[in-house]
Structure formats: C-alpha cells, structure tokens
Design a protein around this motif. Structure first.
Motif, short mmCIF file in Angstrom:
data_model
loop_
_atom_site.label_atom_id
_atom_site.label_comp_id
_atom_site.label_asym_id
_atom_site.label_seq_id
_atom_site.Cartn_x
_atom_site.Cartn_y
_atom_site.Cartn_z
N CYS A 1 59.59 62.94 18.51
CA CYS A 1 61.05 63.05 18.49
C CYS A 1 61.40 64.00 19.63
O CYS A 1 61.00 65.17 19.62
CB CYS A 1 61.49 63.61 17.13
SG CYS A 1 63.15 64.28 17.10
N ALA A 2 62.11 63.52 20.63
CA ALA A 2 62.27 64.27 21.88
C ALA A 2 63.72 64.62 22.17
O ALA A 2 64.64 63.84 21.88
CB ALA A 2 61.70 63.46 23.06
N ARG A 3 63.91 65.82 22.73
CA ARG A 3 65.21 66.26 23.21
C ARG A 3 65.03 67.00 24.53
O ARG A 3 63.99 67.62 24.77
CB ARG A 3 65.87 67.23 22.22
CG ARG A 3 66.42 66.61 20.96
CD ARG A 3 67.23 67.65 20.20
NE ARG A 3 66.42 68.80 19.81
CZ ARG A 3 66.85 70.07 19.78
NH1 ARG A 3 68.07 70.35 20.16
NH2 ARG A 3 66.04 71.03 19.39
N GLY B 1 60.57 69.23 17.51
CA GLY B 1 61.10 70.53 17.14
C GLY B 1 60.45 71.70 17.83
O GLY B 1 60.85 72.85 17.61
N VAL B 2 59.44 71.47 18.66
CA VAL B 2 58.72 72.55 19.35
C VAL B 2 59.11 72.54 20.82
O VAL B 2 59.09 71.50 21.47
CB VAL B 2 57.20 72.37 19.21
CG1 VAL B 2 56.46 73.50 19.90
CG2 VAL B 2 56.81 72.32 17.74
N ARG B 3 59.45 73.74 21.34
CA ARG B 3 59.76 73.84 22.76
C ARG B 3 58.47 73.65 23.56
O ARG B 3 57.61 74.52 23.59
CB ARG B 3 60.39 75.20 23.08
CG ARG B 3 61.79 75.36 22.48
CD ARG B 3 62.47 76.60 23.03
NE ARG B 3 61.76 77.79 22.63
CZ ARG B 3 61.74 78.92 23.36
NH1 ARG B 3 62.32 78.97 24.53
NH2 ARG B 3 61.07 79.97 22.92
N HIS B 4 58.40 72.52 24.23
CA HIS B 4 57.13 72.11 24.83
C HIS B 4 57.03 72.53 26.29
O HIS B 4 55.99 73.00 26.73
CB HIS B 4 57.01 70.58 24.73
CG HIS B 4 55.68 70.03 25.08
ND1 HIS B 4 55.27 69.85 26.37
CD2 HIS B 4 54.65 69.62 24.30
CE1 HIS B 4 54.05 69.34 26.39
NE2 HIS B 4 53.65 69.20 25.15
N SER B 5 58.10 72.35 27.05
CA SER B 5 58.07 72.65 28.48
C SER B 5 59.44 73.15 28.93
O SER B 5 60.47 72.70 28.42
CB SER B 5 57.71 71.41 29.32
OG SER B 5 56.50 70.84 28.91
N ASN C 1 58.60 77.98 17.44
CA ASN C 1 59.62 78.05 18.48
C ASN C 1 59.11 77.57 19.82
O ASN C 1 59.84 76.95 20.58
CB ASN C 1 60.13 79.49 18.62
CG ASN C 1 60.91 79.91 17.39
OD1 ASN C 1 61.58 79.09 16.77
ND2 ASN C 1 60.84 81.20 17.04
N THR C 2 57.86 77.87 20.13
CA THR C 2 57.28 77.40 21.39
C THR C 2 55.84 77.00 21.11
O THR C 2 55.30 77.22 20.04
CB THR C 2 57.27 78.50 22.48
OG1 THR C 2 56.37 79.53 22.09
CG2 THR C 2 58.66 79.06 22.68
N ARG C 3 55.22 76.45 22.12
CA ARG C 3 53.78 76.22 22.02
C ARG C 3 53.06 77.45 22.52
O ARG C 3 51.89 77.46 22.64
CB ARG C 3 53.39 74.99 22.82
CG ARG C 3 53.95 73.71 22.25
CD ARG C 3 53.39 72.51 22.97
NE ARG C 3 53.66 72.56 24.38
CZ ARG C 3 52.76 72.76 25.33
NH1 ARG C 3 51.50 72.95 25.04
NH2 ARG C 3 53.09 72.75 26.60
#
Length: 523
Positions: free
Chosen positions: A242-244, A261-265, A521-523
């Motif tokens: 699921c991307a935003r 739901g995880v801040r990826h980049s 919140n982040t990776r």
C-alpha cells in the motif's frame, strides 16, 4: 415381519434434479465458486492488513490459520444444518450474507485500524471467519442436495470435493497473479461481494424463493460507498504494498515514499545529496570513507524504494553505474511517475537515469545474474513490511554477494531490529562467517558501546569486506554527517554478537527474531 431394503436402492433423498432444483452443473458451479471465493478473501486480507500489522510471517500465519478455521467450522456446521433443515433454503442466504460481509470488509478494517486499533485483530478475524465459514458451508449443503442414494455417495462426494479443490487453486492463482497486480484490494472485495450477492439471487430465483437478496445488494452498495470515504493509507496499491508519496512541506522537492504505513525513502527531487533518514546518512558516510572521493563506482542495490542512495552516488560520484533489483513493479512505476525516474527503454522493466538501471526482479536472483568480481559496492536495503526478506540474510546469500564483489569490494546493509536486537546480532554473525572483516555502525547503546543505557532498537548499518575496514576514517565521516553514531569492530563486535547463530537457507527465522510491532515510523 419387517421389510428389508436392498443397499443399492437405499434412499438418501427423494426427487429428481428438477424437484430439488440443483443439477450437477449448477452444483459444480456453486462449489467451485464458493471455494475460490474463500481463497480470494484470504489472500486479499493479507494485503488489506499489511499497512497495519506488517507483511510478516506472523501476519500470514494468522490469516491462514483463521481461514482454515473458517473452512473447518463452515464445513462442519454446513453439513450438520443441512441434515436438520431443508438444504434448499440455505445456499442463497450463505452466498448473500458472505457477499455483504466481504463488500463491507475494506471499510470496516480501515476504519477500525484508524479509530480502534486495539480491536483490529479481532475484527479482521471476524471478517475472514464469517464469510469463510458461510462459503465453506456451501459444499456440504450442495453435496446433501446432490445425493439421491447411498450407491452414488462416493462419486458425488469425490466429484464435488475435487471441484472445490480446483476452485480454491484457481482462486489462489487468479488473485496472486492477476487481480492484486491490476486492481485495488477494496475493488476486488467489493466486486467479489457483488458476484456473491448476484449468485445468491440466481439461486433464490432457481429455487423459487425470496430471502431479501435486494437488501443484501444494498449492503454491497453501502460497502462500496463506505470504502470510498473510509480512512485509508494508500494513494496506490502495488503488487506488494500500500503506497503513498507525501510531499515535504519544508522543501519544494522533498518527497517521502510510504509503503505499508512505514516511511521507506525520502527523496529530494531538486538535490539528490539531501539525505534525511539517519541510516541513509550512515550508509553514505561508510561508502565515502571506503572509496576515494569522486571516484565512480560499479554498484548494485538490493531493494530500490525511492532510489535515494543510487541518486546520491550518481550526484557525488559522476560516472557511477548503479544496478537496482526491485521486486515491486508498482514501486518502480511510482519512481517513474512521481519521483523523477525517467525511463529510457530497456527490457525486463528496466529504466535508467544518470547511470541508474532498475530491474523488476528478486534481489537474490538479481545477484545470480551478475558476473563474479564485477562490483565495487553492494548495498542491501530491501524490506518486506518491517523486516528484511529472509532469503537475503543468509550465509548462502552472502556467498552470492561475496562472489559479485571485487577484491576491494564492500557490502553495506541496512538492518532494522527492536528490543534485544536478536536479528541484528544473527545477521552480523552471518556476515562474520562470510567475510574476513566486519563492522557495525549505530547508536552507542545499540551496538554495545554504552551498556548502561540498553538497546533502543531501530536502524543499524553493517559493513563487510575482504579488505580491512578503516574504522577511524569511517568514524570521522560519521561525525561529519551523522553525529552520535559510532562504529564498532573486532573484539568489541564479537562480544556484542554473543552466542547468536548465523542464518542459513535451512534456518533463517528472521520474523521470529524480530519484534515487528515496535516503532513503525521509519525503517
């Protein structure tokens, strides 16, 4: 004197197929369709829950377990009830009610996740269990209607069991290979709910009954409308995520790619040297200390995301060529459409911009296609949900990495772990078994340099090479860009690893070593 009935003519039910209203083709269609629907619900539920529970082995196990429980309960209750009441009255309601629940599922789960997160697992279980049980009840009900004598019991039961199994297989393959890659999960469930209610209406019409199918149709419509306004975390749904993409209010070119739901980049479209996340700054520090300034590199990246680090290398080391293995073509599409990656032809989903070549492929398979000794740098930054895909963590995977690197090559891996850091210790133990020189970068408490504080968890960066690691140069680079992070190696790192076992293809319990429900919140 009692009468004796021949076994070959012992009746189970009476009447012709016309009288009981269910011929062999209709029976096969009902069993096939209901069995397929159960598997569609199960697989789509995994995607629906991933943004909130993570795409982990535990989540998959939970959903599969609930689905199997639904099949068991439905089969048992369906057969029991069919023996007690007129089975003809059961099929339509089972299909219609399951369709209504399936159509409401996206709205219900997303609303629960946002407003009552503590209830999410329970509500998710019910949204799988209820339609799964209702649909699984169809097979014993239909079997009851099709049996006319004991002489044909084996044939009827065997045929319908086989048809149900084929339906489940088709539902699985159709969902995994076609539906999820082309449709949003909410659309799949609303469409399935609509089909089930239509099926209920056709059954009721054939049985010359009416049981409120129109009302159930209204529920499906309501489910669709509710899904449209229900809270949700997706701008788009890719095959895996699921991307935003979230714009940075403080920087015109700043964009954050959020996956499940995880801040990826984080990417700055105007300045690729802007590195917002701590672990990316740490990776940059490690690489800058390991190779002469401005020297172009031959690099390969396991996991693409927003391509933050490949862009950084292209900007700071002109002439660098970065190959990227990204398994999710939907993420690559977002890179192209929203994050400035301009396609320049290529095959196998490849794209290129300033020396970046992205291929849609599994990271392990991507390594295997690379020539021995062909890379100066390999960066491991692939994540599925909140954990590294296990097959990229093992001794065998590191053997592939070591083969690809040249004599002075460097492997850098972004690790994430929580609490006791059991996974991170196991992965560093794995690197120590595969490479001659290993070091770890992170906050002092997390890497054993501040024992009194205890580990907080989060991101760590491991580096491994067959040449010595320059710890002083690496620390100086960290101090300049990532204050507070330290490097540890040698005996101190060995003590930190402790008795952690290296991971292998035969035994890599990555999800179990992690505590995957910590900070997201982040990776």
């Amino acid at each position: 004197m009692s009468a004796v009935t021949s076994p070959s003519s012992s009746p189970v039910t009476t009447g012709t197929p016309h009288e009981h209203g269910l011929g062999p083709r209709a029976a096969a269609v009902l069993v096939f369709g209901s069995s397929a629907a159960v598997l569609v619900v199960e697989i789509v539920a995994l995607r629906l829950l991933a943004p909130y529970l993570g795409l982990t082995l535990e989540t998959s196990t939970l959903v599969i377990g609930i689905a199997l429980a639904a099949i068991a309960v439905g089969s048992w209750l369906g057969g029991r009830i069919a023996d007690q009441v007129n089975a003809r009255r059961l099929i339509g309601p089972a299909l219609g009610l399951s369709g209504a629940v399936v159509a409401l599922t996206p709205a219900v789960l997303r609303t629960t996740a946002e407003w009552v997160p503590d209830m999410l697992v329970l509500i998710a279980a019910l949204t799988i269990l209820v339609p799964g049980a209702l649909l699984s009840a169809v097979t014993p009900i239909v079997t009851k209607l099709r049996l006319t004598s004991l002489a044909e019991t084996g044939t009827v039961v065997g045929r319908l069991s086989g048809v149900g199994t084929v339906g489940a297989i088709v539902g699985t393959l159709l969902t995994g290979f076609v539906l999820i890659s082309r449709l949003p999960v909410s659309g799949i469930l609303i469409g399935l709910g609509t089909l089930l209610v239509i099926g209920a209406a056709l059954v009721e019409w054939r049985m010359r009954r009416w049981s409120g199918t129109a009302a159930l149709a209204l529920v499906v419509v309501a489910g669709g409308l509710a899904t449209a306004i229900a809270p949700g975390g997706c701008d788009s749904e890719t095959r895996y995520h699921c991307a935003r993409v979230v714009a940075d209010p403080d920087r015109d070119g700043g964009r954050t790619l959020v996956l499940d739901g995880v801040r990826h980049s984080y990417v700055d479209l105007d300045d690729p040297t802007t590195l917002k996340f701590e672990h990316v700054r740490a990776i940059a520090s490690v690489v800058d200390a390991a190779f002469p300034k401005n020297t172009p590199l031959e690099a390969h990246h396991l996991g693409g995301g927003g391509l933050t680090f490949p862009r950084y290398l292209a900007a700071t080391r002109p002439g660098t060529r970065s190959g990227v293995s990204e398994i999710d073509n939907g993420v690559v599409r977002i890179d192209r459409d929203q994050l400035g990656l301009r396609a320049q032809g290529g095959t196998n989903g490849s794209s290129a911009i300033t020396g970046i070549d992205v291929r849609v492929e599994d990271g392990r398979l991507g390594l295997r296609r690379l020539a021995a000794g062909s890379r100066d740098l390999v960066v491991g930054d692939a994540f599925g949900g909140v954990s590294v895909p296990w097959h990229l963590t093992t001794v065998e995977a590191m053997t592939d990495v070591r083969r690809v690197l040249n004599q002075g090559g460097l492997y850098v891996a972004n690790l994430i772990d929580y609490d006791g850091l059991a996974f991170a210790r196991a992965e560093v133990a794995t690197l120590s078994k595969s490479f001659e020189h290993v070091a770890l970068v992170g906050r002092p408490a997390d890497i054993g340099l501040q024992p009194s504080a205890g580990p907080r968890g989060g991101n760590l960066v491991a580096l491994a090479s067959n040449r010595p690691v320059d710890a002083l140069a690496t620390q100086a680079a960290l101090d300049a860009r990532q204050p507070g992070w330290k490097i540890t190696t040698g005996e101190a790192l060995t003590r930190w690893i402790g008795d952690a076992r290296p991971l292998t293809d035969d035994h890599a319990p990555v999800d179990q070593l992690l505590t995957p429900y910590g900070s997201r919140n982040t990776r």
